[in-house]
Design an enzyme around this catalytic site. Structure first.
Site, mmCIF file in Angstrom:
data_model
loop_
_atom_site.group_PDB
_atom_site.id
_atom_site.type_symbol
_atom_site.label_atom_id
_atom_site.label_comp_id
_atom_site.label_asym_id
_atom_site.label_seq_id
_atom_site.Cartn_x
_atom_site.Cartn_y
_atom_site.Cartn_z
ATOM 1 N N CYS A 123 50.722 41.596 46.715
ATOM 2 C CA CYS A 123 51.840 40.230 47.331
ATOM 3 C C CYS A 123 52.406 40.911 47.536
ATOM 4 C CB CYS A 123 51.489 39.287 46.956
ATOM 5 S SG CYS A 123 52.025 39.477 44.917
ATOM 6 N N HIS A 134 57.125 34.214 47.171
ATOM 7 C CA HIS A 134 58.067 35.330 46.906
ATOM 8 C C HIS A 134 59.315 36.091 47.819
ATOM 9 C CE1 HIS A 134 55.856 35.818 43.944
ATOM 10 N NE2 HIS A 134 55.179 37.141 44.626
ATOM 11 N N ARG A 173 31.835 32.094 32.269
ATOM 12 C CA ARG A 173 32.811 31.179 32.087
ATOM 13 C C ARG A 173 32.300 29.917 33.045
ATOM 14 N NH1 ARG A 173 37.706 31.203 32.593
ATOM 15 N NH2 ARG A 173 37.951 33.624 32.219
ATOM 16 N N SER A 174 32.611 30.839 34.511
ATOM 17 C CA SER A 174 32.646 29.061 35.050
ATOM 18 C C SER A 174 31.368 29.596 35.771
ATOM 19 C CB SER A 174 34.414 29.749 36.123
ATOM 20 O OG SER A 174 34.449 30.570 35.951
ATOM 21 N N VAL A 188 43.943 32.389 43.491
ATOM 22 C CA VAL A 188 43.323 33.322 44.725
ATOM 23 C C VAL A 188 42.338 33.227 45.275
ATOM 24 C CG1 VAL A 188 43.315 35.750 45.931
ATOM 25 C CG2 VAL A 188 45.183 34.906 44.775
ATOM 26 N N LYS A 239 54.597 49.828 41.632
ATOM 27 C CA LYS A 239 53.331 49.469 43.134
ATOM 28 C C LYS A 239 54.475 49.419 44.766
ATOM 29 C CE LYS A 239 50.415 46.386 40.529
ATOM 30 N NZ LYS A 239 50.078 45.277 39.770
ATOM 31 N N SER A 297 53.549 31.660 41.024
ATOM 32 C CA SER A 297 52.661 31.876 41.118
ATOM 33 C C SER A 297 51.814 33.285 41.560
ATOM 34 C CB SER A 297 52.070 31.249 42.247
ATOM 35 O OG SER A 297 52.677 31.709 43.437
ATOM 36 N N GLY A 298 52.432 34.209 41.274
ATOM 37 C CA GLY A 298 51.881 35.335 40.987
ATOM 38 C C GLY A 298 51.525 35.734 39.997
ATOM 39 N N GLY A 325 39.826 30.914 39.748
ATOM 40 C CA GLY A 325 40.893 32.202 40.550
ATOM 41 C C GLY A 325 41.984 31.314 41.160
ATOM 42 N N ASN A 340 52.845 33.905 48.952
ATOM 43 C CA ASN A 340 52.195 35.493 48.638
ATOM 44 C C ASN A 340 51.574 34.606 47.259
ATOM 45 O OD1 ASN A 340 53.871 33.934 45.893
ATOM 46 N ND2 ASN A 340 53.009 34.372 44.776
HETATM 47 C C1 2RA Z 1 53.250 38.771 40.785
HETATM 48 N N1 2RA Z 1 52.589 40.281 42.035
HETATM 49 O O1 2RA Z 1 53.899 38.424 41.084
HETATM 50 C C2 2RA Z 1 52.622 40.120 41.040
HETATM 51 C C3 2RA Z 1 50.772 40.120 41.113
HETATM 52 N N2 2RA Z 1 50.272 39.090 42.274
HETATM 53 O O2 2RA Z 1 52.707 38.175 39.026
#
Ligand code: 2RA
Length: 330
Positions: A129, A236, A39-40, A14, A207, A159-160, A12, A309
């Protein structure tokens, strides 16, 4: 002391950044293991000049004396495999939200609450993040002026949402429909990150509220949040409004931030200097600027907080926690 380190979820965004950040550092790694889904499995990755075959994660994966495992494989994998790894003596640092609010699991940003790291019982949770970058900026001010209330407004990169989010923006620029987001993200702002809850907030907003209280150890802190997806590929940005119990001098407050761990102050309006995603990209610091008094309350301040992020918001924060554990093992 050399350690045996594992990555769970290597393919992934991250997971790949774990590899990139570990390449930049010199952790004393004896044996290195890379796990991912079926899969990987079988793919080869190169790390520090050596090739490693990605192994399928199974219940026996942690029977080989792994000291620390960095997880970024989703909540279901963490719920199932983090306890298995911990039961075999491995310390898991998990990026999913699965364990963050568990009272037995420390939720840690090393610059903010490092003392919580050693309360772990085998699992340590990496915060969301958008929470991480905020508390790095808030903590030094909280210590000096005691935060009473926080208003978060976030402007979160695609990218989050992983590669799917990234692709939606790339395709959106070409006029193609989104696959991941509920609406086109190009030329748009979506006040919708994760799912909506009964109270009309999104999970992402809750969150930020709950994780901030846990990390700062203040369950009474008044916090509200609006989390928005914007057409930015990475990093972010957040408007953070704080109300303090104590009064402050603006110049002194800026000095506190300037000297805060993990913070870079970028606040020079004469030069149009303020934090930017394009500047924060691929760095681990939290950039803070646009610091100005909130005249609508007695002791309030506004600031603009930007960070990568995927790095500080996930991979680098996780690896910083691992470094604290390793340094304590010597
Ligand atoms: C987002 N913080 O930006 C959430 C999960 N990475 O989608």
């Amino acid at each position: 002391k050399k350690i045996n380190l594992a990555i769970v979820g290597a393919s992934g965004m991250v997971g790949r950044t774990f590899l990139k950040v570990l390449e930049e550092k010199n952790l004393p790694i004896e044996n290195f293991y890379v796990f991912a889904s079926k899969r990987s499995a079988g793919q080869t990755i190169t790390f520090k000049g050596n090739d490693y075959v990605i192994e399928e994660l199974t219940e026996n994966s942690f029977d080989r004396g792994i000291d620390i495992a960095l997880f970024s494989a989703g909540g279901d994998i963490s719920l199932k495999f983090a306890p298995i790894a911990a039961s075999k003596g491995c310390v898991v640092i998990d990026n999913s939200s699965a364990w963050r609010m568990d009272p037995e699991v420390p939720l840690v940003v090393p610059e903010v609450n490092p003392e919580d790291i050693f309360k772990h019982k085998g699992i340590i949770a990496n915060p969301n993040c958008s929470t991480i970058q905020a508390v790095v900026a808030i903590k030094p001010l909280h210590e000096k002026y005691k935060v009473k209330r926080i208003v978060y407004s976030t402007y979160q990169a695609v990218s989050g949402a992983g590669m799917a989010g990234w692709t939606d923006l790339e395709e959106g620029i070409k006029g193609n429909a989104p696959a991941k987001f509920p609406h086109p993200i190009f030329n748009n702002c979506l006040p919708h990150i994760d799912v909506f809850l009964e109270n009309g907030y999104t999970k992402e907003e809750m969150k930020m509220i709950k994780e901030t209280r846990k990390i700062l150890h203040d369950d009474e802190m008044k916090i509200t949040a609006t989390a928005v997806r914007v057409p930015v590929f990475n990093c972010h940005s957040e408007s953070v409004n704080l109300e303090f119990e104590k009064s402050f001098e603006l110049e002194e407050l800026k000095e506190v931030l300037k000297n805060a761990p993990g913070v870079i102050l970028q606040d020079n309006l004469a030069n149009n200097e303020y934090p930017l995603p394009t500047v924060a990209d691929d760095h681990d610091e939290v950039y803070v600027g646009r610091i100005r008094r909130d005249e609508s309350v007695d002791n309030g301040v506004n600031m603009w907080v930007v960070a990568d992020n995927i790095r500080k918001g996930a991979a680098s924060n996780t690896i910083q926690i691992a470094e604290v554990l390793i340094n304590a093992m010597k």
